[in-house]
Design a protein around this motif. Structure first.
Motif, PDB file in Angstrom:
ATOM      1  N   ALA A 149       0.859  -1.178   0.000  1.00 47.31           N
ATOM      2  CA  ALA A 149       0.000   0.000   0.000  1.00 47.31           C
ATOM      3  C   ALA A 149       0.893   1.225   0.000  1.00 47.31           C
ATOM      4  CB  ALA A 149      -0.907  -0.007   1.231  1.00 47.31           C
ATOM      5  N   THR A 150       0.440   2.301  -0.604  1.00 45.29           N
ATOM      6  CA  THR A 150       1.264   3.506  -0.720  1.00 45.29           C
ATOM      7  C   THR A 150       0.518   4.704  -0.150  1.00 45.29           C
ATOM      8  OG1 THR A 150       0.416   3.946  -2.955  1.00 45.29           O
ATOM      9  CG2 THR A 150       2.457   2.677  -2.777  1.00 45.29           C
ATOM     10  N   TYR A 151       1.295   5.673   0.298  1.00 50.30           N
ATOM     11  CA  TYR A 151       0.750   6.932   0.788  1.00 50.30           C
ATOM     12  C   TYR A 151       1.840   7.990   0.689  1.00 50.30           C
ATOM     13  CZ  TYR A 151       3.263   5.679   5.067  1.00 50.30           C
ATOM     14  OH  TYR A 151       4.231   5.314   5.959  1.00 50.30           O
ATOM     15  N   THR A 152       1.456   9.244   0.895  1.00 49.60           N
ATOM     16  CA  THR A 152       2.407  10.353   0.864  1.00 49.60           C
ATOM     17  C   THR A 152       2.968  10.567   2.258  1.00 49.60           C
ATOM     18  OG1 THR A 152       1.140  11.391  -0.907  1.00 49.60           O
ATOM     19  CG2 THR A 152       2.727  12.771   0.262  1.00 49.60           C
ATOM     20  N   SER A 153       4.273  10.715   2.359  1.00 51.64           N
ATOM     21  CA  SER A 153       4.924  10.815   3.663  1.00 51.64           C
ATOM     22  C   SER A 153       4.657  12.159   4.316  1.00 51.64           C
ATOM     23  CB  SER A 153       6.434  10.618   3.514  1.00 51.64           C
ATOM     24  OG  SER A 153       7.004  11.695   2.794  1.00 51.64           O
ATOM     25  N   LEU A 154       4.998  12.241   5.593  1.00 46.66           N
ATOM     26  CA  LEU A 154       4.836  13.463   6.370  1.00 46.66           C
ATOM     27  C   LEU A 154       5.620  14.591   5.716  1.00 46.66           C
ATOM     28  CD1 LEU A 154       3.576  14.469   9.034  1.00 46.66           C
ATOM     29  CD2 LEU A 154       5.766  13.986  10.142  1.00 46.66           C
ATOM     30  N   GLY A 155       4.954  15.674   5.384  1.00 49.02           N
ATOM     31  CA  GLY A 155       5.595  16.775   4.663  1.00 49.02           C
ATOM     32  C   GLY A 155       5.318  16.709   3.173  1.00 49.02           C
ATOM     33  N   GLY A 156       4.795  15.563   2.693  1.00 50.73           N
ATOM     34  CA  GLY A 156       4.436  15.428   1.295  1.00 50.73           C
ATOM     35  C   GLY A 156       5.597  15.402   0.334  1.00 50.73           C
ATOM     36  N   HIS A 157       6.773  14.945   0.802  1.00 52.13           N
ATOM     37  CA  HIS A 157       7.958  15.000  -0.040  1.00 52.13           C
ATOM     38  C   HIS A 157       8.218  13.706  -0.801  1.00 52.13           C
ATOM     39  CE1 HIS A 157       8.860  18.859   1.604  1.00 52.13           C
ATOM     40  NE2 HIS A 157       8.965  18.402   2.838  1.00 52.13           N
ATOM     41  N   SER A 158       7.660  12.619  -0.388  1.00 52.87           N
ATOM     42  CA  SER A 158       7.955  11.366  -1.075  1.00 52.87           C
ATOM     43  C   SER A 158       6.787  10.406  -0.930  1.00 52.87           C
ATOM     44  CB  SER A 158       9.224  10.725  -0.502  1.00 52.87           C
ATOM     45  OG  SER A 158       9.091  10.486   0.886  1.00 52.87           O
ATOM     46  N   GLU A 159       6.728   9.476  -1.861  1.00 58.27           N
ATOM     47  CA  GLU A 159       5.708   8.431  -1.826  1.00 58.27           C
ATOM     48  C   GLU A 159       6.285   7.219  -1.113  1.00 58.27           C
ATOM     49  OE1 GLU A 159       2.918   5.845  -4.920  1.00 58.27           O
ATOM     50  OE2 GLU A 159       4.291   7.394  -5.646  1.00 58.27           O
ATOM     51  N   VAL A 160       5.558   6.697  -0.150  1.00 58.99           N
ATOM     52  CA  VAL A 160       6.032   5.612   0.704  1.00 58.99           C
ATOM     53  C   VAL A 160       5.251   4.348   0.391  1.00 58.99           C
ATOM     54  CG1 VAL A 160       6.383   4.817   3.077  1.00 58.99           C
ATOM     55  CG2 VAL A 160       6.661   7.237   2.516  1.00 58.99           C
ATOM     56  N   ARG A 161       5.987   3.257   0.256  1.00 57.58           N
ATOM     57  CA  ARG A 161       5.360   1.954   0.046  1.00 57.58           C
ATOM     58  C   ARG A 161       5.352   1.211   1.365  1.00 57.58           C
ATOM     59  NH1 ARG A 161       7.930  -2.541  -3.844  1.00 57.58           N
ATOM     60  NH2 ARG A 161       9.302  -2.722  -2.053  1.00 57.58           N
ATOM     61  N   CYS A 162       4.189   0.743   1.765  1.00 56.77           N
ATOM     62  CA  CYS A 162       4.002   0.078   3.055  1.00 56.77           C
ATOM     63  C   CYS A 162       3.719  -1.407   2.801  1.00 56.77           C
ATOM     64  CB  CYS A 162       2.840   0.739   3.791  1.00 56.77           C
ATOM     65  SG  CYS A 162       2.530   0.073   5.428  1.00 56.77           S
ATOM     66  N   LEU A 222       8.424   0.339   5.766  1.00 57.20           N
ATOM     67  CA  LEU A 222       8.093   1.594   5.089  1.00 57.20           C
ATOM     68  C   LEU A 222       9.281   1.968   4.211  1.00 57.20           C
ATOM     69  CD1 LEU A 222       6.582   3.584   8.102  1.00 57.20           C
ATOM     70  CD2 LEU A 222       5.427   2.039   6.521  1.00 57.20           C
ATOM     71  N   GLU A 223       9.074   1.922   2.893  1.00 56.80           N
ATOM     72  CA  GLU A 223      10.157   2.161   1.947  1.00 56.80           C
ATOM     73  C   GLU A 223       9.834   3.344   1.052  1.00 56.80           C
ATOM     74  OE1 GLU A 223      12.153  -1.904   0.746  1.00 56.80           O
ATOM     75  OE2 GLU A 223       9.977  -2.092   0.573  1.00 56.80           O
ATOM     76  N   ASP A 224      10.835   4.201   0.888  1.00 59.31           N
ATOM     77  CA  ASP A 224      10.703   5.310  -0.050  1.00 59.31           C
ATOM     78  C   ASP A 224      10.693   4.736  -1.465  1.00 59.31           C
ATOM     79  OD1 ASP A 224      10.838   7.601  -1.523  1.00 59.31           O
ATOM     80  OD2 ASP A 224      12.305   8.581  -0.238  1.00 59.31           O
ATOM     81  N   ALA A 225       9.654   5.084  -2.227  1.00 61.25           N
ATOM     82  CA  ALA A 225       9.498   4.519  -3.571  1.00 61.25           C
ATOM     83  C   ALA A 225      10.403   5.159  -4.604  1.00 61.25           C
ATOM     84  CB  ALA A 225       8.039   4.655  -4.018  1.00 61.25           C
ATOM     85  N   SER A 226      11.366   5.985  -4.154  1.00 56.94           N
ATOM     86  CA  SER A 226      12.234   6.684  -5.111  1.00 56.94           C
ATOM     87  C   SER A 226      13.090   5.707  -5.917  1.00 56.94           C
ATOM     88  CB  SER A 226      13.138   7.675  -4.370  1.00 56.94           C
ATOM     89  OG  SER A 226      13.923   7.009  -3.397  1.00 56.94           O
ATOM     90  N   LYS A 227      13.471   4.583  -5.299  1.00 59.00           N
ATOM     91  CA  LYS A 227      14.278   3.608  -6.020  1.00 59.00           C
ATOM     92  C   LYS A 227      13.492   3.017  -7.189  1.00 59.00           C
ATOM     93  CE  LYS A 227      17.030  -0.589  -5.466  1.00 59.00           C
ATOM     94  NZ  LYS A 227      17.503  -1.634  -4.519  1.00 59.00           N
ATOM     95  N   LEU A 228      12.234   2.662  -6.892  1.00 61.03           N
ATOM     96  CA  LEU A 228      11.389   2.135  -7.970  1.00 61.03           C
ATOM     97  C   LEU A 228      11.149   3.202  -9.040  1.00 61.03           C
ATOM     98  CD1 LEU A 228       8.750   0.172  -5.868  1.00 61.03           C
ATOM     99  CD2 LEU A 228      10.730  -0.742  -7.088  1.00 61.03           C
ATOM    100  N   LYS A 229      10.969   4.448  -8.587  1.00 62.81           N
ATOM    101  CA  LYS A 229      10.790   5.528  -9.546  1.00 62.81           C
ATOM    102  C   LYS A 229      12.027   5.696 -10.416  1.00 62.81           C
ATOM    103  CE  LYS A 229       7.410   8.435  -7.168  1.00 62.81           C
ATOM    104  NZ  LYS A 229       7.173   9.777  -6.583  1.00 62.81           N
ATOM    105  N   ARG A 230      13.200   5.550  -9.761  1.00 62.99           N
ATOM    106  CA  ARG A 230      14.436   5.707 -10.528  1.00 62.99           C
ATOM    107  C   ARG A 230      14.582   4.610 -11.571  1.00 62.99           C
ATOM    108  NH1 ARG A 230      17.403   5.746  -6.567  1.00 62.99           N
ATOM    109  NH2 ARG A 230      18.489   3.759  -6.670  1.00 62.99           N
ATOM    110  N   GLU A 231      14.200   3.378 -11.200  1.00 61.18           N
ATOM    111  CA  GLU A 231      14.256   2.287 -12.177  1.00 61.18           C
ATOM    112  C   GLU A 231      13.282   2.536 -13.325  1.00 61.18           C
ATOM    113  OE1 GLU A 231      13.457  -1.165  -9.883  1.00 61.18           O
ATOM    114  OE2 GLU A 231      15.442  -1.207  -8.911  1.00 61.18           O
ATOM    115  N   ALA A 232      12.060   3.011 -12.977  1.00 56.85           N
ATOM    116  CA  ALA A 232      11.101   3.339 -14.030  1.00 56.85           C
ATOM    117  C   ALA A 232      11.609   4.482 -14.891  1.00 56.85           C
ATOM    118  CB  ALA A 232       9.751   3.690 -13.406  1.00 56.85           C
ATOM    119  N   GLN A 233      12.304   5.437 -14.216  1.00 55.85           N
ATOM    120  CA  GLN A 233      12.877   6.558 -14.948  1.00 55.85           C
ATOM    121  C   GLN A 233      13.916   6.088 -15.961  1.00 55.85           C
ATOM    122  OE1 GLN A 233      12.194   9.630 -14.967  1.00 55.85           O
ATOM    123  NE2 GLN A 233      13.974  10.734 -15.734  1.00 55.85           N
ATOM    124  N   GLN A 234      14.730   5.147 -15.560  1.00 56.88           N
ATOM    125  CA  GLN A 234      15.751   4.629 -16.473  1.00 56.88           C
ATOM    126  C   GLN A 234      15.120   3.929 -17.664  1.00 56.88           C
ATOM    127  OE1 GLN A 234      18.197   2.139 -14.021  1.00 56.88           O
ATOM    128  NE2 GLN A 234      19.086   3.840 -12.878  1.00 56.88           N
TER     129      GLN A 234
END
Length: 529
Positions: free
Chosen positions: A263-276, A292-304
């Motif tokens: 499940a995903t949600y926006t972290s405190l401060g709204g700076h990143s998407e968190v995967r739970c 609780l994992e920052d989804a930035s890694k997955l985003k980076r892979e999708a970005q690549q």
């Protein structure tokens, strides 16, 4: 120097003192009128009575002395137990010798001595008891002409003393080894537990251990930074014992099997998407692990993947577009050089030339984005880096004004060349829109640490007209621009893509007093990208 006893034996000494005191009191009472028996003192009642009273007095003195002493030495223990053996042997003589059964009390004294002491000192106590028993039997033979078989019994009694000594020492040695091994294992477990706690606390992945009803048993610092945004309980999560409502709802859904594990949600401060994600500690455990994992890694892979697809597409069509585009641009230049060209045709040729340049810039930007590779990030001190960049921009724009507001010594993880491109693009856009709105090229750069997430950020604030409420979600879309004359609509899109490539976040924030405010929120300075 006398050998000192280990601290654990101190407790054994106290226990033996209480035993000696109780034994001497029992032996003294045994010859009174309250307890009349022929077993004790049968051969010499007066000697037994006198010896038992003296033994009781010595027991009181020894108990008081050994309890008062801070440090107890081996020789003190051997002396005290030797006194016990001596008095018990005399009492055994007064009661008729070995057949009285009081020799068993000597065996207990030897056994206790071997428990308290070790090695040759325990054997010494057995030797003292054997010698005392043999001498007692010898004296008994002289005084009362007892049977010669008493020597055999005395010898067997001595063997029992030595056997008891060796047996107790062997048992004590094994107990000590087991205790030492248990202490060593306990220390290793404590060290391992501390190491695990340190690793968990320093992990950038949020870890929560809770019960099925949401009661928290363990939580690391990263989890506190990745709490849901807009959740009032997240503000007091540091002292809370229950999961925030949103995560608790996800947990309930996961237990019921109503939703997927993630499940995903926006972290405190709204700076990143968190995967739970959820998992049980063991297959039959009631404790649940929440990651609780920052989804930035997955985003980076999708970005690549996205950049790779875009690269293949642009590489295949760029050459085909540039050939006719170059021909059109060249024809427009030749047309402009014609002497018989009227003003209307000259204006049309200028329009053709400007749009050819614009299309060429679009191709260059797309090619640049598609060729972007993931590079090792740099540790940039914004406090010293921003003034240098500001000076460079001022040299390129002579009439611009750049205000720097640096609250703390901010450090960012970002590829330096890419950060320069992003900030320069935001600043140039801001200067252009500020000049259109106020006729002055002004911009403000501000850095600080977000109080909720603890992440560093950089704000770029201009004095332009701002963005309407319908536009914020569009400004980062490719080819969207509010300046159709000179903009390509790729500047903010490329800037956001570069930020995501560096695990940063670029967002638009409505400023209450000025025009547009764009915020770059960087990854945690200690996180390894």
């Amino acid at each position: 120097m006398p050998q000192k006893l280990w601290l654990p034996n101190r407790r054994l000494i106290e226990v033996y003192n209480y035993y000696r005191l109780l034994l001497s009191l029992s032996l003294a009472i045994a010859v009174t009128e309250l307890i009349s028996t022929d077993i004790v003192g049968g051969r010499s009642p007066e000697l037994y009575q006198t010896t038992s009273y003296i033994y009781l007095f010595c027991a009181l003195v020894l108990t008081a002395v050994l309890m008062v002493l801070r440090k107890v030495y081996i020789w003190q223990i051997i002396t005290a137990i030797s006194i016990d053996i001596t008095f018990l042997t005399i009492l055994m003589y007064a009661s008729g010798g070995i057949q009285s059964g009081l020799g068993n009390l000597v065996i207990i004294a030897v056994a206790c001595g071997n428990i308290i002491t070790t090695g040759r000192f325990g054997i010494l106590l057995a030797a003292i008891a054997t010698i005392a028993t043999l001498y007692m039997e010898f004296y008994l033979q002289l005084q009362h002409s007892a049977s010669a078989s008493g020597y055999v019994r005395a010898g067997l009694q001595g063997l029992m003393y030595f056997g008891t000594s060796l047996l107790i020492q062997n048992i004590t040695k094994r107990i000590d080894e087991s205790e030492s091994l248990a202490k060593k294992r306990a220390k290793e477990i404590i060290n391992l537990e501390q190491l695990n706690k340190m690793i968990i606390q320093r992990m950038r992945t949020g870890i929560i251990v809770c019960s099925e009803n949401g009661t928290i048993h363990l939580v690391n610092e990263a989890a506190k930074e990745l709490m849901p945004a807009g959740d009032p309980s997240s503000q007091t999560f540091y002292s809370s014992e229950q999961l925030p409502p949103l995560i608790h709802q996800y947990l309930s859904d996961w237990r019921l099997g109503l939703k997927h594990q993630f499940a995903t949600y926006t972290s405190l401060g709204g700076h990143s998407e968190v995967r739970c994600s959820f998992a049980r500690l063991t297959s039959h455990s009631n404790e649940i692990l929440i990651f609780l994992e920052d989804a930035s890694k997955l985003k980076r892979e999708a970005q690549q993947l996205k950049l790779a697809s875009l690269g293949r597409l642009t590489a295949s069509i760029a050459h085909e577009i540039r050939n006719p585009l170059g021909a059109i641009s060249h024809a427009a230049q030749l047309l402009q050089e014609s002497e018989g060209l009227d003003k209307a045709d000259l204006k049309l040729s200028n329009i053709i030339q400007s749009h050819c340049l614009r299309v060429n810039r679009i191709i260059e930007n797309v090619l640049q984005l598609s060729r972007r590779k993931v590079e090792a990030s740099d540790t940039i001190n914004l406090s010293s880096w921003l003034p240098v960049l500001s000076q460079t921009i001022k040299e390129e724009n002579k009439d611009c004004e750049i205000t720097l507001t640096i609250h703390q010594d901010i450090t960012a993880q970002f590829v330096a060349s890419q950060l320069e491109q992003v900030v320069s693009n935001l600043v140039n856009n801001g200067l252009r829109y500020s000049k259109q709105n106020t006729n002055k090229s002004t911009i403000e750069l501000a850095t600080d640490i977000d109080k909720h997430s603890g992440l560093p950020y950089l704000d770029v604030i201009d004095d332009g007209p701002g963005i309407t409420e319908a536009e914020p979600h569009k400004v980062f879309e490719p080819f969207y621009t509010t300046d159709s004359t000179s903009g390509t609509g790729l500047g903010l899109f490329i800037s956001r893509e570069l930020c995501e490539l560096n695990q940063a976040n670029l967002e638009y924030i409505k400023h209450p007093n000025k025009g547009s405010q764009f915020r770059i929120t960087f990854v945690h300075p200690e996180k390894i990208i």
